[in-house]
Design a protein around this motif. Structure first.
Motif, PDB file in Angstrom:
ATOM      1  N   ALA A  44       0.818  -1.221   0.000  1.00 45.51           N
ATOM      2  CA  ALA A  44       0.000   0.000   0.000  1.00 45.51           C
ATOM      3  C   ALA A  44       0.844   1.259   0.000  1.00 45.51           C
ATOM      4  CB  ALA A  44      -0.935  -0.001   1.212  1.00 45.51           C
ATOM      5  N   LEU A  45       2.098   1.151   0.397  1.00 45.37           N
ATOM      6  CA  LEU A  45       2.991   2.305   0.453  1.00 45.37           C
ATOM      7  C   LEU A  45       4.047   2.296  -0.648  1.00 45.37           C
ATOM      8  CD1 LEU A  45       3.564   2.407   4.328  1.00 45.37           C
ATOM      9  CD2 LEU A  45       1.914   3.735   2.990  1.00 45.37           C
ATOM     10  N   ALA A  46       4.091   1.222  -1.436  1.00 52.88           N
ATOM     11  CA  ALA A  46       5.135   1.055  -2.449  1.00 52.88           C
ATOM     12  C   ALA A  46       5.200   2.214  -3.459  1.00 52.88           C
ATOM     13  CB  ALA A  46       4.958  -0.274  -3.175  1.00 52.88           C
ATOM     14  N   PRO A  47       4.068   2.745  -3.962  1.00 49.77           N
ATOM     15  CA  PRO A  47       4.174   3.869  -4.900  1.00 49.77           C
ATOM     16  C   PRO A  47       4.860   5.101  -4.308  1.00 49.77           C
ATOM     17  CG  PRO A  47       1.998   2.858  -5.055  1.00 49.77           C
ATOM     18  CD  PRO A  47       2.660   2.265  -3.844  1.00 49.77           C
ATOM     19  N   GLY A  48       4.668   5.327  -3.011  1.00 47.31           N
ATOM     20  CA  GLY A  48       5.327   6.457  -2.360  1.00 47.31           C
ATOM     21  C   GLY A  48       6.814   6.226  -2.187  1.00 47.31           C
ATOM     22  N   GLY A  83      -2.125  -1.461  -6.827  1.00 49.14           N
ATOM     23  CA  GLY A  83      -2.838  -2.694  -7.153  1.00 49.14           C
ATOM     24  C   GLY A  83      -4.017  -2.529  -8.084  1.00 49.14           C
ATOM     25  N   GLU A  84      -4.440  -1.302  -8.389  1.00 50.89           N
ATOM     26  CA  GLU A  84      -5.582  -1.098  -9.280  1.00 50.89           C
ATOM     27  C   GLU A  84      -5.112  -1.185 -10.736  1.00 50.89           C
ATOM     28  OE1 GLU A  84      -8.313   2.062  -8.510  1.00 50.89           O
ATOM     29  OE2 GLU A  84      -7.712   2.210  -6.399  1.00 50.89           O
ATOM     30  N   LYS A  85      -5.727  -2.057 -11.493  1.00 53.69           N
ATOM     31  CA  LYS A  85      -5.279  -2.305 -12.859  1.00 53.69           C
ATOM     32  C   LYS A  85      -5.428  -1.086 -13.769  1.00 53.69           C
ATOM     33  CE  LYS A  85      -6.415  -7.262 -12.688  1.00 53.69           C
ATOM     34  NZ  LYS A  85      -7.271  -8.328 -13.279  1.00 53.69           N
TER      35      LYS A  85
END
Length: 544
Positions: free
Chosen positions: A34-38, A237-239
Motif C-alpha cells: 500500500a505504500l510502495a508507490p510512495g 494494485g488497481e489495474k
C-alpha cells in the motif's frame, strides 16, 4: 554518501515506526504494498542524483563543508540555487507526479533562517550550531525528512492555548536537563510512513500564552510514543491506475504521545516570538517549490493530451479548437512556472544566515495561479480527450475472449494508433484527472502550502502598493504625502515589509522612480550644463 533508490528502500528497514494503513498495522514500511508507490517516488530522487545528465540539477555542493549533497538536502545560497531547485523539482515530478522529498529542502532552509534569527536576538550561537550539526548529519546520511507542520487545530476560532483539548496542537508537556517531551497531533504529513525523520514545526503565529505550542524539533520516525495513521500511496494494485499504481503519495496523521526529544534535536522550544517568522519563511520556500512540482504535472497533461488527440485521429495544429485548448494548457503551465523563475531571479539572501529566499510576491502569485487553475488544466485534458476516458470498460475486458476482439475493432480511431495504445492513454488521463487520484491532485494543489486566501494575504503584504500610489500622485502633480497611517501607501520599495524599508544589499528590486524636477530645478541643471561646456576656441580636453 549519496544513496540510490534501493539503498533508500533498505534504509527504511532500520526503522520500526508504528504505522497503520486501512485499519491494520504495517510490519515493514519497505515491504508494504500500500505504500510502495510512495517509496518508489522518493526513490527516484536518489537515483536521479547518480545520473550524469541530471546530476547538475539533482546535486549541489554544500558551501559549509564542500561536500556534494542531494539537491533536496541543500541550503540554497544564490538565485542559481533557487532556479536549480525549481528545475529539479519539475524534473522529478514529471516522472512521479509528486516526488515529496522537496519538502526537506523547504523546511531545512527555513529552520536555518530561524535558528540564526533566534541566536541574533539572544546574542548566542547555540541554535545555529545545533542546526548546522543536524544539517551535516542529514546530508552525510542522505536522509529524507517529513514536515509535520499542520496541526489538527481543533476549534479554529480559538488560539492553541484556548483549545478544550490541548492535543489538537503539538506542545511541550515537560522539560528536563536532557530535552523536552511533546504531545499533540499533526494532521497532514506528506509521506509520513516512509520518512527517516519528521521535522515538527509550528503552523501559525503564536502569542505569549501559546509559548508551550511554539516548538520546532526533529523526531525519528520510530520514536517511542509516535503513531502514524496513514492512507495508501496512490492507487496501488488497481489495474486501471496506469500511473498511480506506480507512483503516489501517502499522507498521515501523526499522534505524539509524550515523545521525548533530546536538546540536540530541538531548534526552538518556547520562543513564541519566532513562530510566525518560521511559518512565513517555510511557506515562501514551499510555495516556490510547489510551482516546480505542478509544472511537472502539467507536462504530463500536455503530453497525454497531445497523444489523445493523435489517437482520436486529430492533429491539433490543424484543428483550431484543439490547438487553442492545448495552447491554453501550455500557457497555464508555463505561466505559473515563469513566476517561479522570477521568484528565483528576484530572490534575496537572508541577512543573518545567507540562505537565499525566493521573492515572496512572485512565489505566492505562482502558487496562487496553479492552485486556482489546476481545475482548468484538468478540464482542458478532458476537452481534448473526449468522454472515452471515463466510459471505457474495465481493463479485464481487454483479455475477455468474448469481448476483446470486438472492442479493439470498434474503439479504434486513428488507423496508425493501435487500439491498446489509445485505451492506455485514455486510462492514463483518467487516472490523473478523473479518478480519486485526480481529485487528490486538485485538492493538494488548492490547499497544499496554504489556502489561496493565505497567498493573497502575502502578496498584498509584500507588494509595494505605496510606490504605485506615489507614481500616480506625481503624475497628477499632487505631491506625495509621507503618512505612514495611510493604508494605501504603507507598503513601499525598497522595503517590502514595512513603510520604513529594510531591503538588504543584493536584493534585486525595481529601480526607484526619480522625482519629477520643478521648473526652477530644470533651469539650474541647464545653467550648470552650459557652464560645463568648452568655451569657443579651446580644446575639448581643456577645463571649462
Amino acid at each position: 554518501m549519496l544513496m540510490t533508490a534501493p539503498d533508500y528502500r533498505e534504509s527504511l528497514r532500520a526503522y520500526r515506526p508504528q504505522v497503520y494503513v486501512d485499519g491494520r498495522s504495517v510490519d515493514c514500511v519497505a515491504d508494504e504494498p500500500a505504500l510502495a508507490p510512495g517509496v518508489r517516488a522518493i526513490g527516484l530522487t536518489y537515483d536521479y542524483a547518480h545520473r550524469a545528465d541530471f546530476a547538475p540539477l539533482m546535486t549541489a555542493v554544500q558551501h559549509t563543508t564542500g561536500k556534494t549533497v542531494n539537491r533536496f538536502t541543500h541550503i540554497g545560497m544564490s538565485a542559481g540555487d533557487l532556479l536549480n531547485k525549481l528545475e529539479a523539482t519539475r524534473l522529478v515530478c514529471q516522472e512521479t507526479g509528486c516526488a515529496q522529498r522537496y519538502l526537506t529542502y523547504d523546511a531545512m532552509n527555513a529552520i536555518g533562517q530561524v535558528s540564526a534569527r533566534i541566536d541574533d536576538a539572544k546574542g548566542t550561537r547555540t541554535h545555529r550550531d545545533r542546526f548546522d550539526a543536524y544539517l551535516q548529519r542529514v546530508q552525510d546520511e542522505d536522509l529524507t525528512l517529513g514536515v509535520a507542520m499542520t496541526d489538527a487545530k481543533g476549534d479554529r476560532s480559538l488560539r492553541p492555548h484556548q483549545q478544550g483539548n490541548a492535543d489538537t496542537y503539538v506542545h511541550i508537556v515537560k522539560r528536563s536537563k536532557k530535552g523536552i517531551t511533546i504531545s499533540g497531533t499533526k494532521a497532514i504529513v506528506t509521506g509520513a510512513p516512509y520518512m527517516h525523520e519528521l521535522l515538527v514545526m509550528p503552523c501559525r503565529n503564536m502569542s505569549k500564552q501559546d509559548a508551550a505550542f511554539a516548538v520546532c524539533c526533529a523526531v525519528p520516525i520510530d520514536a517511542k510514543g509516535l503513531t502514524i495513521v496513514a492512507r495508501p500511496a496512490g492507487r496501488p494494485g488497481e489495474k486501471s491506475a496506469l500511473f498511480s499504481n506506480r507512483y503516489g503519495q501517502s499522507t498521515g496523521v501523526c499522534i505524539f504521545d509524550k515523545v521525548f526529544v533530546p536538546y540536540e534535536r530541538v531548534f526552538f522550544a518556547g520562543e513564541w516570538e519566532h513562530s510566525g517568522f518560521l511559518t512565513y519563511q517555510y511557506a515562501t520556500h514551499h510555495r516556490h517549490t510547489c510551482i516546480g512540482a505542478r509544472a511537472g504535472f502539467g507536462d504530463l497533461l500536455i503530453g497525454a493530451g497531445a497523444l489523445m488527440c493523435e489517437a482520436n485521429g486529430f492533429d491539433p495544429e490543424k484543428e483550431t479548437h484543439l490547438r487553442e485548448q492545448m495552447v491554453e494548457l501550455i500557457k497555464i503551465t508555463e505561466g505559473f512556472f515563469a513566476c517561479g523563475v522570477a521568484a528565483s531571479v528576484y530572490g534575496a539572501a537572508d541577512a543573518l544566515n545567507g540562505c537565499f529566499v525566493p521573492d515572496p510576491v512572485f512565489a505566492n502569485i505562482g502558487k496562487l495561479l496553479l492552485a486556482t487553475q489546476i481545475y482548468d488544466m484538468q478540464r482542458i485534458a478532458h476537452y481534448v480527450s473526449g468522454g472515452l476516458i471515463v466510459t471505457l470498460p474495465g481493463p479485464d475486458e481487454d483479455h475477455n475472449p468474448a469481448t476483446a476482439a470486438t472492442l479493439s475493432e470498434v474503439l479504434r480511431a486513428n488507423p496508425d494508433v493501435p487500439y491498446d495504445k489509445r485505451i492506455q492513454t485514455a486510462r492514463f488521463i483518467e487516472d490523473l484527472t478523473a479518478s480519486y487520484q485526480g481529485g487528490w491532485y486538485s485538492v493538494i494543489s488548492l490547499h497544499g502550502g496554504g489556502s489561496p486566501a493565505a497567498m493573497k494575504q502575502e502578496i498584498y503584504r509584500h507588494y509595494p502598493v505605496g510606490d504605485k500610489v506615489a507614481l500616480v500622485e506625481r503624475l497628477l502633480d499632487r505631491g506625495v504625502l509621507a503618512d505612514t497611517q495611510r493604508a494605501v501607501t504603507r507598503n513601499r520599495q525598497p522595503g517590502k515589509c514595512c513603510a520604513k524599508g529594510c531591503t538588504e544589499p543584493g536584493t534585486a528590486i525595481m529601480e526607484p522612480l526619480r522625482p519629477v524636477p520643478s521648473a526652477a530645478d530644470a533651469a539650474r541643471v541647464r545653467s550648470k550644463l552650459q557652464r560645463a561646456r568648452p568655451k569657443p576656441g579651446k580644446s575639448s580636453n581643456s577645463k571649462a
